[in-house]
Design an enzyme around this catalytic site. Structure first.
Site, PDB file in Angstrom:
ATOM      1  N   SER A 167       0.849  -1.186   0.000  1.00  0.00           N
ATOM      2  CA  SER A 167       0.000   0.000   0.000  1.00  0.00           C
ATOM      3  C   SER A 167       0.884   1.234   0.000  1.00  0.00           C
ATOM      4  O   SER A 167       1.858   1.307   0.756  1.00  0.00           O
ATOM      5  CB  SER A 167      -0.911   0.011   1.231  1.00  0.00           C
ATOM      6  OG  SER A 167      -1.770   1.127   1.211  1.00  0.00           O
TER       7      SER A 167
ATOM      8  N   HIS B 172      -6.229   7.647 -16.260  1.00  0.00           N
ATOM      9  CA  HIS B 172      -7.325   6.703 -16.500  1.00  0.00           C
ATOM     10  C   HIS B 172      -7.025   5.784 -17.686  1.00  0.00           C
ATOM     11  O   HIS B 172      -7.425   4.612 -17.671  1.00  0.00           O
ATOM     12  CB  HIS B 172      -8.628   7.464 -16.702  1.00  0.00           C
ATOM     13  CG  HIS B 172      -9.239   7.938 -15.426  1.00  0.00           C
ATOM     14  ND1 HIS B 172     -10.063   7.158 -14.657  1.00  0.00           N
ATOM     15  CD2 HIS B 172      -9.116   9.123 -14.758  1.00  0.00           C
ATOM     16  CE1 HIS B 172     -10.437   7.827 -13.581  1.00  0.00           C
ATOM     17  NE2 HIS B 172      -9.886   9.030 -13.619  1.00  0.00           N
TER      18      HIS B 172
ATOM     19  N   GLY C 109      -2.413  -3.902  13.805  1.00  0.00           N
ATOM     20  CA  GLY C 109      -1.326  -3.535  12.901  1.00  0.00           C
ATOM     21  C   GLY C 109      -0.480  -2.405  13.461  1.00  0.00           C
ATOM     22  O   GLY C 109      -0.813  -1.803  14.492  1.00  0.00           O
ATOM     23  N   ARG C 110       0.584  -2.117  12.767  1.00  0.00           N
ATOM     24  CA  ARG C 110       1.506  -1.075  13.241  1.00  0.00           C
ATOM     25  C   ARG C 110       0.951   0.302  12.894  1.00  0.00           C
ATOM     26  O   ARG C 110       0.828   0.663  11.721  1.00  0.00           O
ATOM     27  CB  ARG C 110       2.883  -1.277  12.615  1.00  0.00           C
ATOM     28  CG  ARG C 110       3.969  -0.388  13.209  1.00  0.00           C
ATOM     29  CD  ARG C 110       5.341  -0.893  12.801  1.00  0.00           C
ATOM     30  NE  ARG C 110       6.398  -0.144  13.443  1.00  0.00           N
ATOM     31  CZ  ARG C 110       7.011   0.900  12.880  1.00  0.00           C
ATOM     32  NH1 ARG C 110       6.654   1.292  11.670  1.00  0.00           N
ATOM     33  NH2 ARG C 110       7.980   1.535  13.523  1.00  0.00           N
TER      34      ARG C 110
ATOM     35  N   HIS D  15       2.375  12.206  -1.221  1.00  0.00           N
ATOM     36  CA  HIS D  15       1.935  13.598  -1.126  1.00  0.00           C
ATOM     37  C   HIS D  15       3.054  14.519  -1.627  1.00  0.00           C
ATOM     38  O   HIS D  15       3.974  14.842  -0.867  1.00  0.00           O
ATOM     39  CB  HIS D  15       1.597  13.952   0.323  1.00  0.00           C
ATOM     40  CG  HIS D  15       0.419  13.233   0.883  1.00  0.00           C
ATOM     41  ND1 HIS D  15      -0.872  13.500   0.481  1.00  0.00           N
ATOM     42  CD2 HIS D  15       0.336  12.249   1.825  1.00  0.00           C
ATOM     43  CE1 HIS D  15      -1.709  12.711   1.148  1.00  0.00           C
ATOM     44  NE2 HIS D  15      -1.004  11.941   1.960  1.00  0.00           N
TER      45      HIS D  15
ATOM     46  N   HIS E 114      -2.647   7.142  -4.603  1.00  0.00           N
ATOM     47  CA  HIS E 114      -2.746   5.975  -3.725  1.00  0.00           C
ATOM     48  C   HIS E 114      -2.770   4.714  -4.579  1.00  0.00           C
ATOM     49  O   HIS E 114      -3.395   4.677  -5.640  1.00  0.00           O
ATOM     50  CB  HIS E 114      -4.039   6.067  -2.900  1.00  0.00           C
ATOM     51  CG  HIS E 114      -4.519   4.762  -2.356  1.00  0.00           C
ATOM     52  ND1 HIS E 114      -5.572   4.060  -2.916  1.00  0.00           N
ATOM     53  CD2 HIS E 114      -4.094   4.009  -1.309  1.00  0.00           C
ATOM     54  CE1 HIS E 114      -5.779   2.952  -2.244  1.00  0.00           C
ATOM     55  NE2 HIS E 114      -4.890   2.891  -1.254  1.00  0.00           N
TER      56      HIS E 114
END
Length: 301
Positions: A90, A143, A260-261, A94, A104
């Site tokens: 993931s 796209h 999770g972390r 920015h 993302h």
């Protein structure tokens, strides 16, 4: 399912994307390997105060457990009581320049097992773009690359996954999209002897097309001059990004509820954000154009 093949691909994807991003920025990414007490761990790759990226992360995680959190069983109640395994890459980026969009990507695989029953597995993921100042050329390029990634997997696949993305990345409490979308899919699990291979191939294609979708946009916009007005609007729109991730995003909820972390999960949040009460852009300004011409879902290709 072949967990080892998925893990090897995801680690390679993380390394490849980080190498391209570091070369583009000019500064290296921090590497932080971590272990999860309940099972598994991951590798976080972060950049802060880079030459181009104000903040960004490309995270790999591979976590396991005996009991799923509420956010997962609410979505798939038949998984309650099964042991589980989840892995994925993931990323959120920015840029500092407001003319360069936030982006993302996520590609992931999940499986759940129980003695005496067939394993349940699926893939999910996608990528999306969040511009602050809309440029038609950039929207079309992003796209089109998403469409190219899905072209080998059915003539209607891109249209379905684009619509899914528009629906998912929508702030219901604001009644507005987070950005201009891209593609999104979940619960991808084809039947048949080669079902796993087909789903895995689609997921790989999405991951492999990411830098081609995003970096050319940044290369075109990185040297555009900006001032306090543009940075102020960028910080305001980043607030919408924070709201979506903390209120609506299933991945964030799953990560926090499954132990999770936290540092890795919240790396998606931008470093500088502003909120204002009931603010609206002036009609006819470039800021207003984002709302009127770019955020409403449309067919870009």
């Amino acid at each position: 399912m072949d967990s080892s093949a998925v893990r090897a691909y995801l680690l390679g994807l993380q390394d490849g994307i980080v190498a391209e991003l570091a070369a583009f920025d000019g500064k290296p990414f921090l590497r932080d390997e971590w272990k999860r007490p309940q099972g598994g761990g991951g590798i976080s790759r972060l950049i802060e105060e880079g030459d181009f990226f104000e903040r960004g992360g490309v995270n790999f995680s591979h976590v396991t457990g005996d009991k799923l959190p509420a956010s997962a069983t609410a979505h798939r109640p038949e998984l309650a009581g099964r042991s589980w395994e989840a892995m994925g890459v993931s990323l959120v980026l920015h840029p500092r320049n407001p003319y360069c969009p936030t982006t993302h990507l996520n590609v992931r695989c999940f499986s759940a097992t129980q003695a005496g029953e067939a394993p349940v597995w699926w893939f999910g993921g996608g990528m999306d773009l969040t511009p602050y100042y809309g440029v038609i050329e950039d929207a079309v390029h992003f796209h089109q690359t998403c469409k190219d990634a899905l072209a080998p997997f059915g003539t209607d696949t891109h249209a379905r996954y684009k619509q899914w993305c528009d629906k998912y990345f929508f702030l219901k409490h604001r009644n507005e999209p987070r950005g201009i979308g891209g593609i999104f899919f979940d619960d991808l699990s084809d039947a048949g002897a080669d079902g796993f291979e087909r789903c895995f191939a689609l997921t790989q294609s999405v991951g492999d097309h990411f830098t081609a979708a995003y970096l050319p946009i940044c290369a075109r916009r990185r040297d555009i001059a900006y001032g306090e007005r543009e940075r102020d609007f960028q910080a305001y729109r980043r607030g919408r990004y924070v709201e979506f991730n903390l209120v609506w995003d299933r991945g964030t909820l799953f990560g926090l509820q499954s132990g999770g972390r936290t540092e890795a999960i919240l790396m998606s949040l931008p470093p500088v954000v502003k909120w204002r009460y009931n603010w609206r852009p002036e009609p006819g300004t470039p800021e207003d154009q984002l709302y009127t011409d770019f955020l409403p879902p449309r067919d870009w290709v």
